[in-house]
Design an enzyme around this catalytic site. Structure first.
Site, PDB file in Angstrom:
ATOM      1  N   GLU A  82       0.780  -1.226   0.000  1.00  0.00           N
ATOM      2  CA  GLU A  82       0.000   0.000   0.000  1.00  0.00           C
ATOM      3  C   GLU A  82       0.820   1.287   0.000  1.00  0.00           C
ATOM      4  O   GLU A  82       0.334   2.314  -0.455  1.00  0.00           O
ATOM      5  CB  GLU A  82      -0.927  -0.010   1.226  1.00  0.00           C
ATOM      6  CG  GLU A  82      -1.964  -1.115   1.218  1.00  0.00           C
ATOM      7  CD  GLU A  82      -2.964  -0.947   0.089  1.00  0.00           C
ATOM      8  OE1 GLU A  82      -3.482   0.161  -0.087  1.00  0.00           O
ATOM      9  OE2 GLU A  82      -3.217  -1.943  -0.622  1.00  0.00           O
TER      10      GLU A  82
ATOM     11  N   SER B 258     -51.796 -25.510  37.404  1.00  0.00           N
ATOM     12  CA  SER B 258     -51.644 -25.878  38.809  1.00  0.00           C
ATOM     13  C   SER B 258     -50.255 -25.631  39.360  1.00  0.00           C
ATOM     14  O   SER B 258     -50.061 -25.630  40.581  1.00  0.00           O
ATOM     15  CB  SER B 258     -52.003 -27.356  38.988  1.00  0.00           C
ATOM     16  OG  SER B 258     -53.366 -27.555  38.704  1.00  0.00           O
TER      17      SER B 258
END
Length: 849
Positions: free
Chosen positions: A91, A491
């Site tokens: 780069e 229940s």
């Protein structure tokens, strides 16, 4: 003659100088204009990139990752020189010498663009300029952006060192495959750390910034290889590697995870499941989406991986058994084009592209390749073909009737494979093996059940959730039924009614009338019934919860007031607000399994508030603890030597939501529900207390139970509630799940008798009649009850809970000592005896009505 010539050249020089001056002035003006209102580059000194948040098990094993941008931050001094050299070569080879911009590179790019008429335009941005573009500017191609980039790059070079700039670049750069930064990319492409990369691998990473979206190591393999070799050549020419290394590395083939050359890091992690996804949901709400997905959090989960696997297996077995017993074949609803079946690569690719559950151990997606006379040949994902092929025999389909997905009609029971399957159908299969030696028997069809459910287990003292399964398969349905599904507990809610009663001067021996109830409501006459359809007269409180008597529960709620019941339910966290209707005493109002299990934990730990948590601790990216669940104080942990036989003294500093004596009385009665009631299927080597729940028409079935240290709960039901059938009960469907899980949990964590708190005394009573017995009494109906100090019931004239128009109440022991009844003759002339006291012969699990 000389003067005119000198005047001519003087004029030209003047024009040139003037032109240069005005050009410089213009350029300077442009730079001055664009230098105003620029973003501050100084913020980069406090760089905090988005990084991966990672979830670890209690043992420190990495179990999941979450990230918006998959990045692993690495300080520059930990980045190998090879990586730095590769990126600088690719780069910005003059990175260490230029002032932030490369004038020679800019002129060279301009010349190339002019020479080619604009057909070839290459970038001339330095690494410093790319940092400015990535952090502070946009990516648009314009003169304005380029000028700003140059200005900011020059400023940054005066603020940060070259290494600091390179650190920003190497951690921020996008390198494809949702990988940001070199460390994440090394893991994504090679499943290696940076220090393990070879030159050709470092060069491949450095090749990516040019076109990360197009440079795929599979679809653009040649282009990536060419770019990689260019980077290697630059590294050689820049003196970072020698010629021999360059030639050897460039000759190597392009290898990557995506090409199948290395195992995938993601696949080395366990598949995402309901537990870690619930962590995501809760912590995203607590810390915010941005911080959770980009904050680099280290999350220590409470999950026990072995128990989590057992929870998933136990629930999956129960759901599949129920679904298979229905005998309906739905399949996956997916198919592969029959034209692709002649090419193995084609059908394997088509199978892989389908969204199918792949997180069920032992299950494989498969496609029907051809039909035999009675069998079906299948191709199986991940299993190689052989000469004989893989087959589904006729015997494996005869349990099912095919369901027409369009009409909803059921066909006749299958006799051969062709009755259920068509060529091209996509199915799920698993290998059937011998229980004796594990040898292969045949392939068998599987399907994701239509019925669903949830399971959760937690430590009763700390609130640490050890396991959570929110459905049959996370990949088939991410909806977490343990935390998100609102269901009627039926229940299983009754213990909260009984807890409120025990704290309201009731005792386990209090007599409650079990007789019919009729109440006029705006919706009509409400006549609740016991699950058995029968009623049993005056009965001790203990029997009411052991046998899950609906009529007794309603009388208790009416006597103490539904407002009192609602107060208890809300203080335990079962509901944010419980509507004070009597039907809600039977669990008619919806809640979640998560809340119910957490509330039962408070019964088990003696009545102290405990907050359920899936996370022990959260640390930020710098290792600072930002959340810790356990706030208890250990008073003796700072001792250098612990005396023999002494355990750490821990101050729980927790709120008490329930009297300790009440908690033990309720636990004792729930032990009875397990020993003699609807939870009698529990079979474990330690004491267990618990309660089943079966709602009206068996739309939901529950069981929540606990030992001295672990509470676990299960529910089963359809996502769109409908009846599970007449034989569906919490005791038959959920108790087996509880048993399977708790066997493993008890083997790991053990269990003891429940702790008896101070503040009470023991009395032996007849559990059938509630009558007090001598201290030396023994027999099947004799039980020792724990009474709170200060409560001394009038055993000869006890308080009786009746109401609803009940008049004279005959106590159980007043009906006759022998338990006989009144003899009558029926209209047909037959003799019958009406029992004078409670009959336990036909008890079933409790229900909503």
């Amino acid at each position: 003659m000389l003067r005119p010539i000198l005047s001519f050249f003087g004029a030209i020089f003047s024009w040139v100088v003037t032109g240069v001056f005005f050009a410089a002035l213009t350029v300077g003006g442009i730079f001055w204009i664009y230098s105003r209102d620029l973003p501050s580059h100084e913020t980069l000194a406090q760089y905090s990139p988005k990084t991966i948040s990672r979830v670890y098990s209690a043992e420190g094993q990495l179990i999941d990752e979450f990230a918006e941008e998959r990045r692993i931050f690495v300080p520059i001094d930990e980045v190998p020189d090879l990586i730095k050299q590769a990126f600088v070569s690719a780069e910005d080879k003059n990175f260490y010498s230029h002032p932030g911009y490369d004038l020679r590179g800019i002129l060279g790019a301009a010349y190339e663009a002019a020479a080619t008429g604009g057909s070839s335009v290459r970038g001339a941005s330095t690494i410093t300029q790319q940092v400015m573009k990535n952090f502070l500017l946009s990516s648009d191609r314009s003169v304005e952006r380029k000028v700003k980039e140059l200005i900011l790059a020059a400023r940054l070079e005066r603020t940060l060192t070259k290494d600091q700039i390179l650190e920003l670049y190497l951690n921020e750069i996008f390198l494809g495959q949702n990988s940001f930064g070199v460390a994440a990319a090394a893991q994504t492409y090679f499943n290696k750390s940076l220090s393990e990369l070879a030159p050709h691998e470092a060069a491949m990473l450095a090749a990516m910034p040019q076109a990360p979206g197009r440079y795929h190591p599979v679809t653009a393999k040649d282009r990536v290889t060419e770019r990689r070799n260019y980077v290697l050549r630059e590294m050689w020419q820049n003196g970072y590697i020698d010629q021999a290394t360059y030639e050897a590395e460039a000759a190597l083939p392009l290898r990557s995870v995506q090409n199948g050359d290395y195992p995938s890091f993601r696949r080395s992690l366990p598949p995402r499941d309901y537990f870690t996804d619930e962590i995501r949901r809760q912590l995203s709400r607590e810390f915010g989406q941005e911080e959770f997905f980009g904050g680099g959090l280290t999350i220590r989960a409470t999950v026990d991986p072995d128990l989590q696997a057992e929870a998933a297996s136990a629930l999956q077995t129960a759901l599949e058994d129920y679904d298979r017993n229905r005998g309906v074949w739905r399949g996956t609803g997916e198919a592969v084009d029959p034209a692709a079946l002649s090419d193995e690569a084609a059908w394997r690719g088509a199978l892989w592209d389908l969204r199918l559950p792949r997180d069920i151990p032992g299950w494989h997606p498969a496609v029907v390749l051809e039909m035999g006379a009675s069998d079906a040949r299948i191709g199986i994902e991940g299993i190689e073909e052989d000469a004989d092929g893989h087959w589904i025999p006729a015997g494996d389909v005869q349990w099912a009737r095919p369901l027409d997905r369009e009409t909803g009609q059921l066909g006749s029971r299958a006799q051969v494979a062709d009755d259920l399957l068509d060529v091209g159908d996509v199915v799920l299969v698993r290998a059937m093996t011998s229980d004796a030696d594990g040898s292969f028997i045949r392939w068998t069809l599987r399907q994701v059940p239509e019925v669903q459910g949830g399971f959760m287990a937690m430590d009763v003292n700390t609130g640490r959730v050890l396991a959570m399964q929110g459905g049959f398969s996370y990949e088939s349905s991410v909806f977490n039924r343990a935390t998100q599904a609102q269901r009627q507990p039926g229940s299983s809610f009754k213990p909260f009614v009984y807890a409120a009663a025990l704290d309201n001067n009731y005792t386990p021996a209090t007599i409650v009338v079990d007789e019919p109830i009729r109440i006029n409501t705006p919706q009509g006459l409400w006549e609740p019934k016991n699950s058995s359809g029968r009623h049993y007269g005056p009965t001790p409180l203990r029997t009411g919860i052991e046998q899950s008597r609906n009529l007794m529960t309603i009388r208790i709620a009416d006597d103490i007031g539904m407002e009192r019941v609602a107060e208890y339910a809300e203080s335990f966290g079962v509901y944010d607000r419980l509507a004070p209707f009597l039907a809600n005493a039977l669990g008619a109002q919806e809640t979640t399994l998560f809340k119910m299990v957490a509330a039962y934990a408070m019964f088990a730990n003696g009545g102290e508030r405990v907050e359920p948590t899936l996370v022990d601790r959260v640390q930020d990216r710098r290792g600072r603890t930002v959340y810790r669940h356990d706030q208890r104080v250990c008073r003796t942990c700072d001792m250098r030597v612990m005396p023999a036989g002494q355990v750490p003294v821990i101050d729980t500093n927790r709120e008490r939501v329930m009297d300790a004596v009440t908690a033990y009385q309720l636990t004792s009665m729930l032990e009875g529900a397990v020993e003699r009631g609807s939870g009698s299927g529990v079979d474990l080597p330690v004491p267990i207390a618990g309660k089943t729940g079966t709602t009206n028409d068996a739309k939901d079935v529950w069981f929540i139970g606990y030992s001295s240290n672990i509470v676990a709960g299960c529910y089963l039901g359809y996502d769109q509630p409908r009846s599970l059938g007449e034989r569906a009960f919490g005791g038959t469907l959920c108790v087996p799940v509880f048993n399977a899980f708790m066997r493993e949990a008890v083997a790991e964590y053990g269990g003891t008798e429940f702790t008896v708190p101070p503040g009470g005394y023991w009395v032996k009573i007849d559990r059938v009649t509630g009558q007090r017995l001598p201290d030396d009494a023994s027999g099947p109906n004799v039980i020792a009850e724990y009474f709170r100090e200060g409560t001394d019931p009038d055993w000869l004239a006890p308080y009786v809970v009746s109401g609803f128009g009940d008049e004279v109440v005959i106590l159980p022991w007043e009906a006759g000592d022998t338990g006989g009844g009144r003899a009558i003759t029926t209209s047909t002339g037959e003799s019958r005896v009406i029992p004078g006291r409670t009959d336990f012969g036909t008890m079933s699990s409790g229900g909503l009505y």
